[in-house]
Design a protein around this motif. Sequence first.
Motif, PDB file in Angstrom:
ATOM      1  N   SER A 162       0.837  -1.201   0.000  1.00 42.47           N
ATOM      2  CA  SER A 162       0.000   0.000   0.000  1.00 42.47           C
ATOM      3  C   SER A 162       0.869   1.248   0.000  1.00 42.47           C
ATOM      4  N   ILE A 163       0.293   2.336  -0.508  1.00 46.91           N
ATOM      5  CA  ILE A 163       1.048   3.597  -0.493  1.00 46.91           C
ATOM      6  C   ILE A 163       0.555   4.523   0.618  1.00 46.91           C
ATOM      7  N   GLY A 164      -0.422   4.077   1.405  1.00 47.22           N
ATOM      8  CA  GLY A 164      -0.852   4.827   2.592  1.00 47.22           C
ATOM      9  C   GLY A 164      -2.071   5.700   2.433  1.00 47.22           C
ATOM     10  N   LEU A 165      -2.817   5.540   1.348  1.00 45.31           N
ATOM     11  CA  LEU A 165      -4.016   6.358   1.136  1.00 45.31           C
ATOM     12  C   LEU A 165      -5.251   5.677   1.746  1.00 45.31           C
ATOM     13  N   TYR A 166      -5.126   5.309   3.010  1.00 42.62           N
ATOM     14  CA  TYR A 166      -6.213   4.573   3.663  1.00 42.62           C
ATOM     15  C   TYR A 166      -7.472   5.422   3.822  1.00 42.62           C
ATOM     16  N   PHE A 167      -7.300   6.728   3.945  1.00 41.64           N
ATOM     17  CA  PHE A 167      -8.460   7.612   4.105  1.00 41.64           C
ATOM     18  C   PHE A 167      -9.279   7.697   2.818  1.00 41.64           C
ATOM     19  N   LEU A 168      -8.696   7.250   1.700  1.00 38.58           N
ATOM     20  CA  LEU A 168      -9.426   7.202   0.433  1.00 38.58           C
ATOM     21  C   LEU A 168      -9.997   5.814   0.152  1.00 38.58           C
ATOM     22  N   GLY A 169      -9.792   4.904   1.082  1.00 39.09           N
ATOM     23  CA  GLY A 169     -10.339   3.561   0.922  1.00 39.09           C
ATOM     24  C   GLY A 169      -9.333   2.537   0.438  1.00 39.09           C
ATOM     25  N   GLU A 170      -8.057   2.907   0.356  1.00 39.35           N
ATOM     26  CA  GLU A 170      -7.052   1.928  -0.053  1.00 39.35           C
ATOM     27  C   GLU A 170      -6.944   0.826   0.987  1.00 39.35           C
ATOM     28  N   SER A 171      -6.856  -0.415   0.525  1.00 37.40           N
ATOM     29  CA  SER A 171      -6.702  -1.553   1.430  1.00 37.40           C
ATOM     30  C   SER A 171      -5.258  -1.628   1.936  1.00 37.40           C
ATOM     31  N   LYS A 172      -5.077  -2.273   3.077  1.00 39.69           N
ATOM     32  CA  LYS A 172      -3.729  -2.510   3.584  1.00 39.69           C
ATOM     33  C   LYS A 172      -3.176  -3.740   2.889  1.00 39.69           C
ATOM     34  N   LEU A 173      -2.160  -3.522   2.054  1.00 39.77           N
ATOM     35  CA  LEU A 173      -1.679  -4.558   1.149  1.00 39.77           C
ATOM     36  C   LEU A 173      -0.199  -4.836   1.344  1.00 39.77           C
ATOM     37  N   LEU A 174       0.180  -6.052   1.041  1.00 39.78           N
ATOM     38  CA  LEU A 174       1.589  -6.431   1.032  1.00 39.78           C
ATOM     39  C   LEU A 174       1.735  -7.670   0.157  1.00 39.78           C
ATOM     40  N   ALA A 175       2.590  -7.589  -0.848  1.00 40.36           N
ATOM     41  CA  ALA A 175       2.789  -8.714  -1.762  1.00 40.36           C
ATOM     42  C   ALA A 175       3.216  -9.953  -0.980  1.00 40.36           C
ATOM     43  N   GLY A 176       2.536 -11.059  -1.197  1.00 45.77           N
ATOM     44  CA  GLY A 176       2.849 -12.306  -0.503  1.00 45.77           C
ATOM     45  C   GLY A 176       2.016 -12.545   0.731  1.00 45.77           C
ATOM     46  N   LYS A 177       1.311 -11.492   1.203  1.00 42.92           N
ATOM     47  CA  LYS A 177       0.452 -11.642   2.368  1.00 42.92           C
ATOM     48  C   LYS A 177      -0.781 -12.453   1.984  1.00 42.92           C
ATOM     49  N   VAL A 178      -1.259 -13.279   2.897  1.00 46.34           N
ATOM     50  CA  VAL A 178      -2.338 -14.223   2.597  1.00 46.34           C
ATOM     51  C   VAL A 178      -3.561 -13.539   2.023  1.00 46.34           C
ATOM     52  N   TYR A 179      -3.991 -12.414   2.599  1.00 46.69           N
ATOM     53  CA  TYR A 179      -5.226 -11.780   2.161  1.00 46.69           C
ATOM     54  C   TYR A 179      -4.997 -10.604   1.214  1.00 46.69           C
ATOM     55  N   SER A 180      -3.829 -10.591   0.577  1.00 47.10           N
ATOM     56  CA  SER A 180      -3.578  -9.665  -0.522  1.00 47.10           C
ATOM     57  C   SER A 180      -3.535 -10.485  -1.807  1.00 47.10           C
ATOM     58  N   SER A 181      -3.999  -9.889  -2.909  1.00 49.85           N
ATOM     59  CA  SER A 181      -4.008 -10.606  -4.176  1.00 49.85           C
ATOM     60  C   SER A 181      -2.695 -10.342  -4.904  1.00 49.85           C
TER      61      SER A 181
END
Length: 502
Positions: free
Chosen positions: A218-237
């Motif tokens: 993620s690039i940190g735009l959570y206030f705009l609705g961006e999901s918390k993401l990380l490549a390889g994380k189970v619940y990230s695509s």
Amino acid sequence: MTIINRRSNLPYIFLTCLLVVSSLLLVNNSFSKAIFLAVLFFVFGIKICKSKHKILTSLMFGLIVLPYNITFQLPENIDVLGKKITLNDSYTNGMSVNYLIPTLSILDVFIFITLFSFIYSLGIKKIAKRLSNYKYSLILILLFFIIQNIFIKEFLSVFNSIRIYAVIVSFLLIVDYLKNLHSVNSKKLLIKNAIIINLINTLIQGIVSILQFLMGESIGLYFLGESKLLAGKVYSSFITFNNSVYLRAYGTFPHPNVLAGFFLFTILFTFFLYRISNKEALRSICRATLLLCNFFVIITFSRLGILLSILSTTVLLTSYYWKNKKLKINFNNNKHIESRKNNRDDKNYSFAGLFLSRFTKLFSGNDNSITERIQLIKVSFSIIKRNYLVGTGIGNFVRNIGEEVPYSAKGVKILQPVHNIFLLCLSDLGIIGMMIFVYSFIDFCRKNIGIITLFKMAILTDILLIGFFDHYLIDLPQGIFILCGLLCLCVLNKRREWDSNP
């Protein structure tokens, strides 16, 4: 005369104050999101008070906020007069699942604003008259929701039923409004604003997507609705290629497939706007938007989204230019192809391989997404069999998976709705509800869509194919509005007065 002194603006001033204050109450939940919403609603309040086209301004607000997954999850428990009341239980199979948490969306606010604008601008009697063509459908749907929720007694189902019914009423009012929009100035305003908004939304989603893909998080735009993401994380695509992990682009959507659906909607909407616009400057913006959407959709790595976007663009533009005898094939660019090939570096080849591997997996038998979809389809048959009459209630599919929960190749529980809107509808609504909605949909199409053109065929085919392989068109707020937008385009394409190039 100032905005405040205009008596006609007092209801909208009250509405703006209500929305701003409500946003500030969310400070403890998310400070940045609360401040952003407060500023957004304040700016919208000023804009709508200045505007002579209240309903049109409300619709533009909806188009602006469509890409942003700004949500607020309702608490599981609330205190009423010192007594704790449980609203909803989000746990199933020992896990808390987002699909089971009632969630307010910025698009729910848009529905509230739209209904407010229609009621204030037209009055209840005129609204009732405009909806009279659909009275049997609306009555049947309302009665079904009431009876279903009496039997099910689930807060989540009640919450989602209210949302769906409000969306249906708003959608019908919007369709009627746009069909009967005869003012030339209003049309010009709508076309110009929609074209500009489409370009801005595309650029924002594209830039965010590229940064997510390159950074792998993620690039940190959570206030705009961006999901918390990380490549390889189970619940990230993500996808793997040559022992490397690559994050699929999300933009500010909850999943890359939904982002791809947004780009596809923008392509079709932009094509419609291009066809009805007479100004070359606006048409140039449309061309840029079409090009950008087809480029950005690639980094979502949504196979269906990419195929439908490129195919829809190719077919519709070819048909349009051929029909208008403007089809020009330029061979001059061929001389640059070789130089481009020679200048490709290893990263280009790596991306090309990554992109191709996403599609070749379909034929290798190693695609986990297909296996998982098949498992969910099998589960849906069991759920339908157990709840065949009135269904599980809207949004309760995951809760009813029970002991039949499927597992991914890595042993993770697949607690998701079935990736097929037809099976999902049958699961949620049962045979009775499904028949009511099918009747209502056919009745709507019969009264509004008319003769099937190539453009309408492209839209309906896109809806059908997405519906067969995904679920977001009917169970996520952004997906629901993408579906409504596509159906709106089918209706407006029928109107000759919208078409400046018949």
